[in-house]
Design an enzyme around this catalytic site. Structure first.
Site, PDB file in Angstrom:
ATOM      1  CG  HIS A   1     120.717  84.849  36.985  1.00 56.59           C
ATOM      2  ND1 HIS A   1     120.739  84.956  37.992  1.00 56.59           N
ATOM      3  CD2 HIS A   1     119.269  85.400  37.662  1.00 56.59           C
ATOM      4  CE1 HIS A   1     119.788  84.987  39.253  1.00 56.59           C
ATOM      5  NE2 HIS A   1     118.716  85.197  38.241  1.00 56.59           N
TER       6      HIS A   1
ATOM      7  CB  CYS B   1     119.496  87.467  39.538  1.00 56.12           C
ATOM      8  SG  CYS B   1     117.918  87.065  40.259  1.00 56.12           S
TER       9      CYS B   1
ATOM     10  CG  ASN C   1     117.609  83.499  42.057  1.00 60.77           C
ATOM     11  OD1 ASN C   1     118.399  83.467  41.294  1.00 60.77           O
ATOM     12  ND2 ASN C   1     115.994  83.849  40.739  1.00 60.77           N
TER      13      ASN C   1
HETATM   14  N1  ACO Z   1     104.544  72.846  42.539  1.00 59.67           N
HETATM   15  C1  ACO Z   1     103.594  72.293  42.148  1.00 59.67           C
HETATM   16  N2  ACO Z   1     102.373  72.722  41.290  1.00 59.67           N
HETATM   17  C2  ACO Z   1     102.914  74.067  41.427  1.00 59.67           C
HETATM   18  C3  ACO Z   1     104.693  74.742  41.875  1.00 59.67           C
HETATM   19  C4  ACO Z   1     105.302  73.762  42.880  1.00 59.67           C
HETATM   20  N3  ACO Z   1     105.903  74.001  43.698  1.00 59.67           N
HETATM   21  N4  ACO Z   1     104.298  76.532  41.061  1.00 59.67           N
HETATM   22  C5  ACO Z   1     103.093  76.156  40.929  1.00 59.67           C
HETATM   23  N5  ACO Z   1     103.042  74.970  40.050  1.00 59.67           N
HETATM   24  C6  ACO Z   1     101.576  75.513  39.556  1.00 59.67           C
HETATM   25  C7  ACO Z   1     101.084  76.036  39.392  1.00 59.67           C
HETATM   26  O1  ACO Z   1      99.892  76.313  39.939  1.00 59.67           O
HETATM   27  C8  ACO Z   1     100.110  76.058  38.177  1.00 59.67           C
HETATM   28  O2  ACO Z   1      98.687  75.215  38.064  1.00 59.67           O
HETATM   29  P1  ACO Z   1      97.869  74.962  37.406  1.00 59.67           P
HETATM   30  O3  ACO Z   1      97.595  74.782  36.255  1.00 59.67           O
HETATM   31  O4  ACO Z   1      96.647  74.419  37.959  1.00 59.67           O
HETATM   32  O5  ACO Z   1      96.952  76.549  37.896  1.00 59.67           O
HETATM   33  C9  ACO Z   1     101.053  75.024  37.111  1.00 59.67           C
HETATM   34  O6  ACO Z   1     102.293  74.484  38.703  1.00 59.67           O
HETATM   35  C10 ACO Z   1     101.740  75.525  35.904  1.00 59.67           C
HETATM   36  O7  ACO Z   1     102.209  76.955  36.358  1.00 59.67           O
HETATM   37  P2  ACO Z   1     103.174  78.052  36.065  1.00 59.67           P
HETATM   38  O8  ACO Z   1     103.118  78.961  36.476  1.00 59.67           O
HETATM   39  O9  ACO Z   1     102.493  77.902  34.614  1.00 59.67           O
HETATM   40  O10 ACO Z   1     104.357  77.261  35.664  1.00 59.67           O
HETATM   41  P3  ACO Z   1     105.799  77.027  34.885  1.00 59.67           P
HETATM   42  O11 ACO Z   1     106.436  76.097  34.449  1.00 59.67           O
HETATM   43  O12 ACO Z   1     105.731  78.416  34.238  1.00 59.67           O
HETATM   44  O13 ACO Z   1     106.678  77.032  36.240  1.00 59.67           O
HETATM   45  C11 ACO Z   1     108.128  79.162  37.428  1.00 59.67           C
HETATM   46  C12 ACO Z   1     106.896  78.273  37.217  1.00 59.67           C
HETATM   47  C13 ACO Z   1     109.052  78.246  38.370  1.00 59.67           C
HETATM   48  C14 ACO Z   1     107.445  80.087  38.942  1.00 59.67           C
HETATM   49  C15 ACO Z   1     108.778  79.920  36.422  1.00 59.67           C
HETATM   50  O14 ACO Z   1     107.627  80.561  35.614  1.00 59.67           O
HETATM   51  C16 ACO Z   1     109.964  80.640  36.226  1.00 59.67           C
HETATM   52  O15 ACO Z   1     110.893  79.996  36.632  1.00 59.67           O
HETATM   53  N6  ACO Z   1     109.598  81.789  36.416  1.00 59.67           N
HETATM   54  C17 ACO Z   1     110.694  82.615  35.999  1.00 59.67           C
HETATM   55  C18 ACO Z   1     111.146  83.198  37.608  1.00 59.67           C
HETATM   56  C19 ACO Z   1     112.095  84.174  38.240  1.00 59.67           C
HETATM   57  O16 ACO Z   1     113.406  83.955  37.700  1.00 59.67           O
HETATM   58  N7  ACO Z   1     111.872  84.636  39.425  1.00 59.67           N
HETATM   59  C20 ACO Z   1     113.820  85.499  39.412  1.00 59.67           C
HETATM   60  C21 ACO Z   1     113.990  86.839  38.508  1.00 59.67           C
HETATM   61  S1  ACO Z   1     115.201  86.839  39.706  1.00 59.67           S
HETATM   62  C22 ACO Z   1     115.670  88.275  40.865  1.00 59.67           C
HETATM   63  O17 ACO Z   1     116.221  89.591  40.501  1.00 59.67           O
HETATM   64  C23 ACO Z   1     115.332  87.249  41.863  1.00 59.67           C
END
Ligand code: ACO
Length: 337
Positions: free
Chosen positions: A264, A122, A294
């Protein structure tokens, strides 16, 4: 050598297929995975994304790159044979060989150019633009084309609800031209860094030369993105802030001096947390993650293109680009438009 580099044209292109959160809810339900439009909106700010039709040559990575590049050339008033350099940022190329830059050169007939790819996920567009700027400043290149393009859907694990909801496909491009170093319209400065120790936070295990893709590895989805989202989230907020503050300080600027902040587009909550820490009102922050998700190296050039075409970005304004990505990689850039 008294040269500087200026962006003179921008362009973007997206696949036709608009996939809403509800479409994803249905797709995942068919695979036995639960999610909801509400969860995706609240936790990411994403409402929809575009997904390429993988069998359709007009939606290959290099074809989206081609459309974006043509739009950028048109805005700059340049023809393809005036390009000396193509820098193509992508982590999802059409083929391992040749490079995406060569595919694009072939398609656009940039016969006076040389080209190469940059894989910084990214952060790739900022890495690419910073590289082009250096070549222009040394006098070796007069006109460069920098592209950030991705077709990520084939490397997404559609049973992993943590990651599949985030990504989309698309392409952005800019034309960068040599100007005199006294020009006030130019790329001012940039800062790049990577931390390979954090490789495990976002990686694809198989398909490279260290792990050939076999039917067994394919069945285990080792050719798909493995992501530790929570860890990335925390590092992203901290690093995007550090990078922005460092680059501003080095150039005797403060966040108040910025007209636009262009982060980003990974997750709206990351963007808001960074803007909040920098004490930047969201009115100064460009956002398109709601409509495209993204798109990795394409997020910054596409959101920039949108704001230039609709007139929000105006001549003389000061803009800060700020990105992080798999690697992990980080990059920031200051531009006087
Ligand atoms: N739908 C419903 N529930 C979900 C989903 C979904 N799609 N995904 C996760 N959950 C659940 C999890 O299982 C968890 O449940 P639990 O508490 O029973 O275990 C709960 O929701 C909370 O999960 P978290 O991981 O704490 O959720 P968070 O608020 O951190 O959001 C996310 C997750 C969206 C992935 C976030 O952490 C994020 O955006 N991180 C950055 C990722 C990123 O930017 N990646 C790209 C990098 S750049 C590149 O080079 C491509």
């Amino acid at each position: 050598m008294n040269f500087a580099a200026r962006i003179t044209g921008t362009g973007s292109a997206f696949p036709k297929n608009r996939v809403t959160n509800d479409d994803i809810v249905q797709k995942l339900a068919g695979l036995g995975v639960t999610t909801s439009d509400q969860w995706i909106r609240e936790r990411t700010g994403i409402c929809e994304r575009r997904i390429s039709d993988n069998g359709n040559p007009s939606e290959y990575n290099s074809s989206l790159g081609l459309s974006a590049a043509q739009n950028a050339l048109e805005m700059a008033g340049k023809t393809a044979d005036e390009i000396n350099q193509i820098i193509y940022a992508t982590c999802s190329p059409d083929t391992p060989l040749p490079s995406s830059a060569c595919w694009l050169q072939h398609k656009i007939n940039a016969d006076n150019a040389w080209g190469m790819d940059i894989n910084a996920a990214c952060s790739g567009f900022i890495y690419g633009l910073s590289t082009a700027e250096k070549f222009i400043r040394t006098g070796q290149v007069k006109t460069a084309l920098v592209v950030g393009a991705e077709v990520l859907n084939p490397i997404i694990d559609w049973e992993d609800r943590n990651s599949c909801i985030l990504f989309g496909d698309g392409a952005g491009a800019v034309v960068v031209e040599r100007v005199h170093s006294s020009s006030s319209h130019r790329i001012i400065d940039s800062r790049l860094r990577s931390d390979g120790h954090l490789w495990e936070l976002l990686h694809i295990p198989a398909g490279g030369s260290n792990m050939e893709l076999t039917p067994e590895r394919y069945a285990r989805k080792l050719n798909k993105i493995k992501m530790k989202g929570k860890e990335i989230f925390k590092i992203a907020v901290k690093t995007l802030c550090d990078f922005a503050q460092n680059l501003l300080r080095k150039n005797q600027l403060t966040p108040e001096d910025l007209d636009w902040f262009v982060p980003h587009q990974a997750n709206r909550r990351i963007i808001e947390a960074v803007a909040n820490r920098l004490q930047l009102p969201m009115e100064k922050v460009l956002v398109n993650v709601d409509r495209y998700g993204n798109t990795s190296s394409a997020t910054i050039p596409t959101v920039l293109d949108e704001a230039i075409r609709d007139g929000r970005i105006k001549s003389g304004q000061t803009i800060l680009l700020d990105a992080f990505g798999a690697g992990l990689t980080y990059g920031a850039m200051l531009i006087r438009w």
